[in-house]
Design a protein around this motif. Sequence first.
Motif, PDB file in Angstrom:
ATOM      1  N   PHE A   1       0.838  -1.199   0.000  1.00  0.00           N
ATOM      2  CA  PHE A   1       0.000   0.000   0.000  1.00  0.00           C
ATOM      3  C   PHE A   1       0.876   1.252   0.000  1.00  0.00           C
ATOM      4  O   PHE A   1       0.642   2.188  -0.771  1.00  0.00           O
ATOM      5  N   CYS A   2       1.868   1.264   0.865  1.00  0.00           N
ATOM      6  CA  CYS A   2       2.722   2.457   0.971  1.00  0.00           C
ATOM      7  C   CYS A   2       3.514   2.705  -0.304  1.00  0.00           C
ATOM      8  O   CYS A   2       3.609   3.845  -0.768  1.00  0.00           O
ATOM      9  N   ASN A   3       4.074   1.643  -0.877  1.00  0.00           N
ATOM     10  CA  ASN A   3       4.855   1.815  -2.105  1.00  0.00           C
ATOM     11  C   ASN A   3       3.986   2.132  -3.319  1.00  0.00           C
ATOM     12  O   ASN A   3       4.377   2.933  -4.164  1.00  0.00           O
ATOM     13  N   ASP A   4       2.805   1.524  -3.383  1.00  0.00           N
ATOM     14  CA  ASP A   4       1.942   1.705  -4.552  1.00  0.00           C
ATOM     15  C   ASP A   4       1.068   2.950  -4.476  1.00  0.00           C
ATOM     16  O   ASP A   4       0.731   3.530  -5.509  1.00  0.00           O
ATOM     17  N   ARG A   5       0.686   3.347  -3.256  1.00  0.00           N
ATOM     18  CA  ARG A   5      -0.284   4.439  -3.119  1.00  0.00           C
ATOM     19  C   ARG A   5       0.318   5.690  -2.461  1.00  0.00           C
ATOM     20  O   ARG A   5       0.113   6.802  -2.948  1.00  0.00           O
ATOM     21  N   LEU A   6       1.016   5.514  -1.337  1.00  0.00           N
ATOM     22  CA  LEU A   6       1.549   6.687  -0.632  1.00  0.00           C
ATOM     23  C   LEU A   6       2.778   7.280  -1.325  1.00  0.00           C
ATOM     24  O   LEU A   6       2.906   8.495  -1.415  1.00  0.00           O
TER      25      LEU A   6
END
Length: 104
Positions: free
Chosen positions: A21-26
């Motif tokens: 989530f962090c790498n793909d979205r944030l």
Amino acid sequence: MIVRDWSTGYAPGRLDDLAAFCNDRLKPFFRDHDGCLACVFTHDDSEWRTITVWRDQAAVDGVKDSAVYRGLLDELLASGTLAGEQRVQKLSVAGGGLFGPLPF
């Protein structure tokens, strides 16, 4: 410059979900947000940290006022990936340096 350190626990077995989530979205959000100079995601066996570096306080304030950021956090909170409370610490940069390209 300001360093913003957001820390939280994460649910057992959910580290890969949180990292994705962090790498793909944030990461794309921070990359495109005016005034964000860098972001780094770190973790140990129980704690996750999102460390961001900002041009100035106005840029940091722009994040907390961002509807996109609030939506991303709401989505993350609703996912059941996080555990415990979230904490934010803001620190003024006194010096240091970046000594070459980062491998990510």
